[in-house]
Design an enzyme around this catalytic site. Sequence first.
Site, PDB file in Angstrom:
ATOM      1  CG  ASP A  77      44.631  59.976 -42.752  1.00  0.00           C
ATOM      2  OD1 ASP A  77      44.337  59.081 -41.918  1.00  0.00           O
ATOM      3  OD2 ASP A  77      44.968  59.727 -43.909  1.00  0.00           O
ATOM      4  CE  LYS A 120      42.909  54.969 -44.597  1.00  0.00           C
ATOM      5  NZ  LYS A 120      43.779  55.202 -43.435  1.00  0.00           N
ATOM      6  CG  ASP A 157      44.399  52.005 -42.064  1.00  0.00           C
ATOM      7  OD1 ASP A 157      45.009  50.926 -41.944  1.00  0.00           O
ATOM      8  OD2 ASP A 157      44.872  53.004 -42.639  1.00  0.00           O
ATOM      9  CE  LYS A 186      48.522  50.791 -42.614  1.00  0.00           C
ATOM     10  NZ  LYS A 186      47.691  51.971 -42.342  1.00  0.00           N
ATOM     11  CG  ASP A 201      50.235  43.052 -29.755  1.00  0.00           C
ATOM     12  OD1 ASP A 201      50.873  42.187 -29.124  1.00  0.00           O
ATOM     13  OD2 ASP A 201      50.041  44.198 -29.327  1.00  0.00           O
ATOM     14  CB  ILE A 202      50.879  38.068 -28.980  1.00  0.00           C
ATOM     15  CG1 ILE A 202      49.982  38.784 -27.948  1.00  0.00           C
ATOM     16  CG2 ILE A 202      52.347  38.354 -28.707  1.00  0.00           C
ATOM     17  CD1 ILE A 202      50.161  38.263 -26.526  1.00  0.00           C
ATOM     18  CG  ASN A 204      44.911  36.489 -25.897  1.00  0.00           C
ATOM     19  OD1 ASN A 204      43.817  35.948 -26.043  1.00  0.00           O
ATOM     20  ND2 ASN A 204      45.192  37.280 -24.865  1.00  0.00           N
ATOM     21  CB  THR A 205      47.101  41.326 -28.208  1.00  0.00           C
ATOM     22  OG1 THR A 205      47.716  40.911 -26.983  1.00  0.00           O
ATOM     23  CG2 THR A 205      46.834  42.811 -28.166  1.00  0.00           C
ATOM     24  CB  THR A 263      50.805  52.389 -51.103  1.00  0.00           C
ATOM     25  OG1 THR A 263      50.103  52.999 -50.034  1.00  0.00           O
ATOM     26  CG2 THR A 263      49.993  51.270 -51.672  1.00  0.00           C
ATOM     27  NE  ARG A 320      48.638  61.388 -53.496  1.00  0.00           N
ATOM     28  CZ  ARG A 320      48.043  60.810 -52.448  1.00  0.00           C
ATOM     29  NH1 ARG A 320      46.885  60.160 -52.611  1.00  0.00           N
ATOM     30  NH2 ARG A 320      48.558  60.879 -51.248  1.00  0.00           N
ATOM     31  CD  GLN A 378      50.456  56.797 -50.154  1.00  0.00           C
ATOM     32  OE1 GLN A 378      51.202  55.817 -50.165  1.00  0.00           O
ATOM     33  NE2 GLN A 378      49.380  56.848 -49.391  1.00  0.00           N
ATOM     34  NE  ARG A 386      48.297  62.808 -47.898  1.00  0.00           N
ATOM     35  CZ  ARG A 386      49.535  62.349 -47.805  1.00  0.00           C
ATOM     36  NH1 ARG A 386      50.496  63.146 -47.364  1.00  0.00           N
ATOM     37  NH2 ARG A 386      49.817  61.107 -48.141  1.00  0.00           N
TER      38      ARG A 386
HETATM   39  O1  C5P Z   1      46.231  61.032 -48.242  1.00  0.00           O
HETATM   40  P1  C5P Z   1      46.414  59.675 -48.868  1.00  0.00           P
HETATM   41  O2  C5P Z   1      45.489  59.472 -50.047  1.00  0.00           O
HETATM   42  O3  C5P Z   1      47.852  59.369 -49.187  1.00  0.00           O
HETATM   43  O4  C5P Z   1      45.936  58.671 -47.735  1.00  0.00           O
HETATM   44  C1  C5P Z   1      46.127  57.274 -47.842  1.00  0.00           C
HETATM   45  C2  C5P Z   1      45.600  56.628 -46.606  1.00  0.00           C
HETATM   46  O5  C5P Z   1      45.713  55.224 -46.739  1.00  0.00           O
HETATM   47  C3  C5P Z   1      46.362  57.010 -45.336  1.00  0.00           C
HETATM   48  O6  C5P Z   1      45.387  57.130 -44.310  1.00  0.00           O
HETATM   49  C4  C5P Z   1      47.278  55.841 -45.062  1.00  0.00           C
HETATM   50  O7  C5P Z   1      47.475  55.645 -43.685  1.00  0.00           O
HETATM   51  C5  C5P Z   1      46.472  54.686 -45.650  1.00  0.00           C
HETATM   52  N1  C5P Z   1      47.193  53.496 -46.053  1.00  0.00           N
HETATM   53  C6  C5P Z   1      48.239  53.505 -46.957  1.00  0.00           C
HETATM   54  N2  C5P Z   1      48.883  52.340 -47.286  1.00  0.00           N
HETATM   55  C7  C5P Z   1      48.492  51.180 -46.746  1.00  0.00           C
HETATM   56  C8  C5P Z   1      47.412  51.151 -45.844  1.00  0.00           C
HETATM   57  C9  C5P Z   1      46.782  52.337 -45.524  1.00  0.00           C
HETATM   58  O8  C5P Z   1      48.583  54.562 -47.482  1.00  0.00           O
HETATM   59  N3  C5P Z   1      49.069  50.037 -47.121  1.00  0.00           N
END
Ligand code: C5P
Length: 247
Positions: free
Chosen positions: A27, A49, A76, A78, A81-82, A84-85, A136, A186, A195, A216
């Site tokens: 990120d 990711k 990632d 996510k 959308d429709i 086809n897209t 999450t 964590r 989170q 992080r």
């Molecule tokens: O920094 P952290 O460990 O919280 O990062 C979690 C990563 O997982 C972030 O990039 C977040 O966008 C992603 N993520 C999430 N929950 C989801 C899908 C992806 O936290 N259901």
Amino acid sequence: MTVDASRVTALSRYRVAARERLIVALDFPSLAEAAEMVGRLAPVVSWFKVGSELFTAAGPDAVAMVRAYGGKVFLDLKYHDIPNTVHRAVAAAGRLGVVMLNVHIAGGEAVLRAAIEASQSLSGPRPLVLGVTVLTSDETDVGAVVKSARLARACGLHGVIASAREAAAIKKACGEEFIVVTPGIRPSGWPGDDQRRTTTPAAAIREGSDYLVVGRPITAETDPRFAAETVLAEIESAPRADSWRAR
Ligand code: C5P
């Protein structure tokens, strides 16, 4: 990179090396910062990711950068959308060489089927298609997550993104082969940040999560490689009890 989805799926059946289970979230606001992190982590980390922030800033170059370091990419974005897209987006992602990507299960059956069909229609390696259950960062009940996992399974998806708190119930409902990818990890002592449904790496493995997404707690550390190795050691030493079988 010629990782085939069917081979990765099969890995969940066996004891998998810890580094096959860790996905580090890149990120970052720029390609340069992401590349610096991948350069430091690539000797010990296999999966990275690429999410909304980095892909918006750097586009397909972010995927190419990780692949140039020999890493596997979970894209990632996510998709929601429709049909086809989503079909076209999944095919485009597959052509970039990503190994895993995700779509929102809330998009419904037609979207999920379009996503898996797009992956299967590729002539090269086919990316694993995962469904996003409930983020999450939100609180939810296990029943709602299992219900959406069941829909994903029925539509042919390879697995879902869910917290470790739901992993055992998902495995029980959808089978051992059905992949559970868990963010919100964590290590003990770390604050939850934004989170909510968090777990330690060891607890996630114990509950049946196949892949752990860690951002992080690794990338914000002064020594990210040491932080990654600490998480890998915790994954390695965690008993994978398949505890969901007994429930
Ligand atoms: O920094 P952290 O460990 O919280 O990062 C979690 C990563 O997982 C972030 O990039 C977040 O966008 C992603 N993520 C999430 N929950 C989801 C899908 C992806 O936290 N259901």
